[in-house]
Motif scaffolding. Structure first.
Motif, PDB file in Angstrom:
ATOM      1  N   ASP A  37      30.820  36.916  -9.174  1.00 33.78           N
ATOM      2  CA  ASP A  37      29.530  36.767  -8.592  1.00 33.78           C
ATOM      3  C   ASP A  37      29.620  37.696  -7.413  1.00 33.78           C
ATOM      4  N   PHE A  38      30.683  37.782  -6.479  1.00 31.58           N
ATOM      5  CA  PHE A  38      30.520  38.748  -5.604  1.00 31.58           C
ATOM      6  C   PHE A  38      30.201  40.001  -5.648  1.00 31.58           C
ATOM      7  N   VAL A  39      31.043  40.464  -6.896  1.00 31.43           N
ATOM      8  CA  VAL A  39      30.879  42.060  -7.273  1.00 31.43           C
ATOM      9  C   VAL A  39      29.155  42.193  -7.678  1.00 31.43           C
ATOM     10  N   ILE A  40      28.855  41.360  -8.740  1.00 34.83           N
ATOM     11  CA  ILE A  40      27.482  41.368  -9.083  1.00 34.83           C
ATOM     12  C   ILE A  40      26.385  41.239  -7.952  1.00 34.83           C
ATOM     13  N   GLU A  41      26.729  40.375  -6.826  1.00 31.95           N
ATOM     14  CA  GLU A  41      25.798  40.034  -5.905  1.00 31.95           C
ATOM     15  C   GLU A  41      25.679  41.484  -5.180  1.00 31.95           C
ATOM     16  N   MET A  42      26.685  42.047  -4.841  1.00 38.85           N
ATOM     17  CA  MET A  42      26.771  43.407  -3.825  1.00 38.85           C
ATOM     18  C   MET A  42      26.014  44.390  -5.061  1.00 38.85           C
ATOM     19  N   HIS A  43      26.207  44.679  -6.341  1.00 41.08           N
ATOM     20  CA  HIS A  43      25.351  45.228  -7.049  1.00 41.08           C
ATOM     21  C   HIS A  43      24.042  45.101  -7.227  1.00 41.08           C
ATOM     22  N   LEU A  44      23.525  43.765  -7.127  1.00 38.43           N
ATOM     23  CA  LEU A  44      22.166  43.692  -7.111  1.00 38.43           C
ATOM     24  C   LEU A  44      21.562  43.700  -5.825  1.00 38.43           C
ATOM     25  N   GLU A  45      22.176  43.867  -4.661  1.00 34.85           N
ATOM     26  CA  GLU A  45      21.648  44.291  -3.604  1.00 34.85           C
ATOM     27  C   GLU A  45      21.589  45.907  -3.334  1.00 34.85           C
ATOM     28  N   GLY A  46      21.941  46.578  -4.314  1.00 32.56           N
ATOM     29  CA  GLY A  46      22.000  47.880  -4.395  1.00 32.56           C
ATOM     30  C   GLY A  46      23.112  48.760  -4.034  1.00 32.56           C
ATOM     31  N   ARG A  47      24.102  48.151  -3.848  1.00 32.82           N
ATOM     32  CA  ARG A  47      25.531  48.936  -3.517  1.00 32.82           C
ATOM     33  C   ARG A  47      26.068  49.359  -4.666  1.00 32.82           C
ATOM     34  N   ASN A  48      26.462  50.752  -4.515  1.00 31.63           N
ATOM     35  CA  ASN A  48      27.227  51.189  -5.748  1.00 31.63           C
ATOM     36  C   ASN A  48      28.605  50.894  -5.799  1.00 31.63           C
ATOM     37  N   ALA A  49      29.138  51.344  -7.023  1.00 29.87           N
ATOM     38  CA  ALA A  49      30.579  50.683  -7.440  1.00 29.87           C
ATOM     39  C   ALA A  49      31.659  51.364  -6.305  1.00 29.87           C
ATOM     40  N   GLU A  50      31.457  52.300  -5.439  1.00 30.00           N
ATOM     41  CA  GLU A  50      32.559  52.682  -4.576  1.00 30.00           C
ATOM     42  C   GLU A  50      32.242  51.903  -3.367  1.00 30.00           C
ATOM     43  N   GLU A  51      31.072  51.671  -2.952  1.00 28.80           N
ATOM     44  CA  GLU A  51      30.717  50.782  -1.789  1.00 28.80           C
ATOM     45  C   GLU A  51      31.381  49.262  -2.028  1.00 28.80           C
ATOM     46  N   ILE A  52      31.370  48.666  -3.154  1.00 28.73           N
ATOM     47  CA  ILE A  52      32.171  47.766  -3.654  1.00 28.73           C
ATOM     48  C   ILE A  52      33.427  47.772  -3.601  1.00 28.73           C
ATOM     49  N   ALA A  53      34.065  48.681  -4.241  1.00 30.34           N
ATOM     50  CA  ALA A  53      35.379  48.881  -4.026  1.00 30.34           C
ATOM     51  C   ALA A  53      35.933  48.865  -2.634  1.00 30.34           C
ATOM     52  N   GLU A  54      35.409  49.497  -1.700  1.00 28.10           N
ATOM     53  CA  GLU A  54      35.662  49.576  -0.316  1.00 28.10           C
ATOM     54  C   GLU A  54      35.830  48.157   0.380  1.00 28.10           C
TER      55      GLU A  54
END
Length: 84
Positions: free
Chosen positions: A27-44
């Motif tokens: 959920d947390f990863v998908i939420e950030m993805h849907l907010e427009g963050r890229n995979a690198e930002e999510i991994a950070e």
């Protein structure tokens, strides 16, 4: 390795999908993805996740969008009920 191998699927006592080897729900990863963050930002944001896990979560969401949107809606409904 299959895409599903990156996740732990639980149905009881509560339905959730967790990234394998972590206590981080998809959920947390998908939420950030849907907010427009890229995979690198999510991994950070989640340093215990490997980048491949972040990409796997996003890919799983995109390949199963209808089912995942329904899952996220169910999770939101449960969270709202618990908040009340």
């Amino acid at each position: 390795m299959q895409l599903e191998d990156y996740f732990e699927f639980h149905t009881t006592p509560v339905e959730y999908i967790r990234l394998r080897g972590n206590r981080i729900d998809i959920d947390f990863v998908i939420e950030m993805h849907l907010e427009g963050r890229n995979a690198e930002e999510i991994a950070e944001r989640f340093p215990t996740l490997e980048r491949v896990q972040v990409y796997a979560a996003i890919t799983y969401y995109l390949q199963n969008k209808e089912a995942m949107d329904a899952y996220l809606a169910r999770r939101e409904k449960i969270a709202e009920a618990n908040y009340q």
